[in-house]
Design a protein around this motif. Structure first.
Motif, PDB file in Angstrom:
ATOM      1  N   MET A 197      48.472  21.177   4.555  1.00 14.51           N
ATOM      2  CA  MET A 197      47.675  20.632   3.521  1.00 14.51           C
ATOM      3  C   MET A 197      47.907  18.924   4.000  1.00 14.51           C
ATOM      4  N   GLU A 198      48.381  18.636   5.078  1.00 14.25           N
ATOM      5  CA  GLU A 198      48.665  17.196   5.439  1.00 14.25           C
ATOM      6  C   GLU A 198      47.307  16.605   6.144  1.00 14.25           C
ATOM      7  N   GLY A 228      47.109  14.728   3.225  1.00 18.55           N
ATOM      8  CA  GLY A 228      47.344  14.613   1.942  1.00 18.55           C
ATOM      9  C   GLY A 228      48.610  14.882   1.365  1.00 18.55           C
ATOM     10  N   ILE A 229      49.131  16.086   1.627  1.00 21.17           N
ATOM     11  CA  ILE A 229      50.336  16.658   0.905  1.00 21.17           C
ATOM     12  C   ILE A 229      51.169  16.929   2.145  1.00 21.17           C
ATOM     13  N   LYS A 230      52.449  16.145   2.167  1.00 20.91           N
ATOM     14  CA  LYS A 230      53.333  16.116   3.457  1.00 20.91           C
ATOM     15  C   LYS A 230      54.558  17.379   3.214  1.00 20.91           C
ATOM     16  N   SER A 266      56.982  17.868   0.424  1.00 23.26           N
ATOM     17  CA  SER A 266      56.938  17.124  -0.715  1.00 23.26           C
ATOM     18  C   SER A 266      57.139  17.769  -2.070  1.00 23.26           C
ATOM     19  N   ARG A 271      42.964  24.193  -0.660  1.00 25.77           N
ATOM     20  CA  ARG A 271      41.508  23.896  -1.215  1.00 25.77           C
ATOM     21  C   ARG A 271      40.684  25.049  -1.273  1.00 25.77           C
ATOM     22  N   ASP A 279      43.757  21.813   4.486  1.00 26.01           N
ATOM     23  CA  ASP A 279      43.064  20.914   5.067  1.00 26.01           C
ATOM     24  C   ASP A 279      43.525  20.569   6.370  1.00 26.01           C
ATOM     25  N   ASN A 280      44.632  20.803   6.841  1.00 25.59           N
ATOM     26  CA  ASN A 280      45.049  20.813   8.019  1.00 25.59           C
ATOM     27  C   ASN A 280      44.826  21.793   8.999  1.00 25.59           C
ATOM     28  N   TYR A 326      46.414  21.926  -8.584  1.00 26.01           N
ATOM     29  CA  TYR A 326      47.269  20.944  -8.174  1.00 26.01           C
ATOM     30  C   TYR A 326      46.498  19.342  -8.860  1.00 26.01           C
ATOM     31  N   GLY A 340      47.271  16.045  -8.156  1.00 26.22           N
ATOM     32  CA  GLY A 340      47.192  14.947  -7.389  1.00 26.22           C
ATOM     33  C   GLY A 340      48.547  14.462  -7.429  1.00 26.22           C
ATOM     34  N   THR A 391      52.055  13.808  -5.934  1.00 30.77           N
ATOM     35  CA  THR A 391      52.918  14.142  -4.909  1.00 30.77           C
ATOM     36  C   THR A 391      54.043  13.266  -4.692  1.00 30.77           C
TER      37      THR A 391
END
Length: 190
Positions: A51-52, A54-56, A59, A91, A111-112, A130, A132, A134
């Protein structure tokens, strides 16, 4: 002397609060089946980069559990159970509803990731959405804290520090009493 006392009291207060917070978090997570939570939200560690950016990786994220897991829409980021011991946060890219049975499934994608996930997600396997929130890199510490070694460390170390501080305070009090006893006493002479 007064500054030392203020620092001493501040340190004592911080150690007690830290110990109570860690102990309370430990007890709460054990009562809830190992799922740490905060005011109705669950905290999860992210262990992959799907999900990078946005979410590393590493995290901590907050998710909101939902009782109606059939109401998510395209674009929502959900956390779902892929297997008994594996959670995924991806997502929603497609919502599929079976009109005959009323069953809802979600097509998901990180996302990645280049391609969507192979298997659709049954709504019954969705844990929550989720929010939002993080906290980057804190997941590494949370993963350690969730391990047996982490549990021992987070319970034993603050306890040992409190005991050592109590010993130090007691030693300091005894030393000051001894010093007061060594001072010459005034005598009244007439």
């Amino acid at each position: 002397m007064k500054l030392r006392r203020v620092i001493s009291h501040t340190f004592t207060f911080m150690m007690v609060v830290l110990f109570i917070a860690v102990f309370g978090s430990f007890i709460t997570s054990k009562i809830s089946g190992g799922e740490p939570g905060f005011y109705g939200y669950q905290v999860k560690s992210v262990l992959s980069g799907s999900m990078e950016p946005g979410i590393k990786t590493g995290s901590i994220i907050a998710i909101k559990p939902f009782s109606d897991t059939t109401s998510f829409q395209e674009g929502d980021v959900i956390t779902f159970r892929e297997s008994e011991d594996r959670l995924i946060t991806h997502r929603v890219i497609e919502v599929v509803k079976n009109e005959l049975t009323g069953q809802v499934m979600y097509g998901t994608k990180g996302d990645n990731n280049d391609a969507p996930d192979l298997n659709p997600v049954l709504s019954a396997n969705v844990i929550g959405k989720y929010t939002g929130f993080t906290l980057p890199y804190a997941g590494y510490a949370a993963s350690f804290a969730g391990s047996k070694m982490g549990n021992v460390t987070l319970l034993i170390v603050p306890g040992i520090l409190l005991v050592l501080y109590a010993i130090f305070t007691l030693w300091r009090a005894i030393s000051s009493l001894e010093e007061a006893g060594k001072q010459p006493k005034e005598t009244l002479s007439e």
